[in-house]
Motif scaffolding. Structure first.
Motif, mmCIF file in Angstrom:
data_model
loop_
_atom_site.group_PDB
_atom_site.id
_atom_site.type_symbol
_atom_site.label_atom_id
_atom_site.label_comp_id
_atom_site.label_asym_id
_atom_site.label_seq_id
_atom_site.Cartn_x
_atom_site.Cartn_y
_atom_site.Cartn_z
ATOM 1 N N CYS A 116 0.794 -1.197 -0.103
ATOM 2 C CA CYS A 116 0.032 0.173 0.036
ATOM 3 C C CYS A 116 0.873 1.154 -0.140
ATOM 4 O O CYS A 116 0.330 2.358 -0.140
ATOM 5 C CB CYS A 116 -0.934 0.045 1.364
ATOM 6 N N ARG A 117 2.102 1.021 0.062
ATOM 7 C CA ARG A 117 3.123 2.158 -0.057
ATOM 8 C C ARG A 117 2.777 3.193 1.194
ATOM 9 O O ARG A 117 2.837 4.312 1.173
ATOM 10 C CB ARG A 117 2.950 2.941 -1.307
ATOM 11 N N TRP A 118 2.751 2.705 2.488
ATOM 12 C CA TRP A 118 2.539 3.311 3.804
ATOM 13 C C TRP A 118 3.791 3.705 4.665
ATOM 14 O O TRP A 118 3.625 4.143 5.645
ATOM 15 C CB TRP A 118 1.449 2.620 4.652
ATOM 16 N N LEU A 119 4.834 3.737 3.994
ATOM 17 C CA LEU A 119 6.028 3.796 4.662
ATOM 18 C C LEU A 119 6.165 5.162 4.846
ATOM 19 O O LEU A 119 6.724 5.430 6.255
ATOM 20 C CB LEU A 119 7.375 3.535 3.577
ATOM 21 N N LEU A 120 5.949 6.370 3.983
ATOM 22 C CA LEU A 120 5.703 7.602 4.623
ATOM 23 C C LEU A 120 4.982 7.950 5.691
ATOM 24 O O LEU A 120 5.409 8.649 6.831
ATOM 25 C CB LEU A 120 5.555 8.645 3.536
#
Length: 95
Positions: A16-20
């Motif tokens: 989901c690209r929730w690293l940030l």
């Protein structure tokens, strides 16, 4: 190397690209709890996970709570466990 206590973990979904989001949440918590937190770990996961744990205790689960935590609410959950007498100023509960 020994683990520092208390240890806060943020497990986030890489799909989901929730690293940030995880990094921002970690930064906010480290800024608020400068001396109280021993360490914050970002843990890559999959399947829509966004879980926050403190010393192994689940404080927030995106799947269980139906979304991401409001930062003020998350700070209160952390504070209530590691520094219950501490004021969070404008982020604190309104009784």
């Amino acid at each position: 190397m020994t683990q520092r206590q208390p240890r806060l973990e943020i497990e986030y979904c890489t799909q989901c690209r929730w690293l940030l989001r995880a990094g921002w949440t970690a930064q906010e918590l480290l800024t608020t709890f400068v001396t109280e937190l021993g360490e914050v770990a970002l843990i890559p996961g999959v399947g829509g996970v966004f879980d926050v744990r403190l010393d192994g205790e689940l404080l927030w689960s995106r799947k269980d709570q139906g979304g991401f935590p409001e930062l003020a609410a998350l700070k209160q959950l952390v504070r209530d466990r590691i520094a219950p007498d501490r004021s969070l100023g404008h982020s604190d509960k309104k009784d």
